[in-house]
Design a protein around this motif. Structure first.
Motif: not given
Length: 173
Positions: A73-77, A87-94
């Motif tokens: 869910w909330y995992c950083r590099s 949760y950390n993915l880029t939020k963008d419909t493209t």
């Protein structure tokens, strides 16, 4: 003895040329209509099959995303290596993400892919394109969830993300 003349044929015996033409025309219309009906029926069956396949692909990806989310869910590099939590993915419909379905389920969790084309799959000679994107969800003043971006957003809800799964294909036939 005189022979009686042969009787003249009745004007009502046999088929006239017009009757034959009308019969052939009606038969031609019936055959054409039956062929058209069969063609439409086959196209409808093919379209239904494509829709069912697309629904299956969408459900499969949604299930895989759910499993991925439960594990990351909330995992950083810095804590999870190259993979990132939902949760950390880029939020963008493209943004078009997919999880490689050709891998076994345990390997899938480590193989989230960002690809501008999404995942390309060929099933029964039909090419499908599937992917998902992610959006933040926030709460308004009364606590109701809103999908970002929204003017009435008071606070981003870190426990919720909106995932949209998309499956596309070209119509055949």
């Amino acid at each position: 003895m005189a022979h009686a003349p042969a009787p003249l044929p009745s004007p009502r015996t046999g088929q006239s040329l017009i009757e034959v033409l009308v019969g052939v025309t009606v038969a031609g219309i019936l055959i054409f209509s039956a062929g058209l009906l069969i063609s439409v029926s086959q196209q409808s069956g093919l379209h239904t099959k494509e829709q069912q396949t697309a629904a299956f692909l969408a459900q499969e990806l949604m299930s895989t995303v759910t499993i991925y989310t439960e594990g990351k869910w909330y995992c950083r590099s810095d804590t999870c290596g190259a993979t990132r939590g939902l949760y950390n993915l880029t939020k963008d419909t493209t943004r078009r993400y997919y999880i490689n379905a050709s891998l076994n389920p345990m390997e899938r969790l480590e193989n989230l892919v960002l690809n501008p084309n999404g995942e390309i799959l060929t099933i029964d000679n039909q090419i499908y394109n599937r992917y998902f994107n992610v959006a933040d969800v926030c709460r308004n003043a009364s606590g109701q969830p809103l999908v970002m971006p929204n003017i009435n957003c008071v606070e981003t809800d870190t426990s919720v993300q909106k995932v949209t799964v998309v499956v596309r294909w070209e119509k055949t036939g």
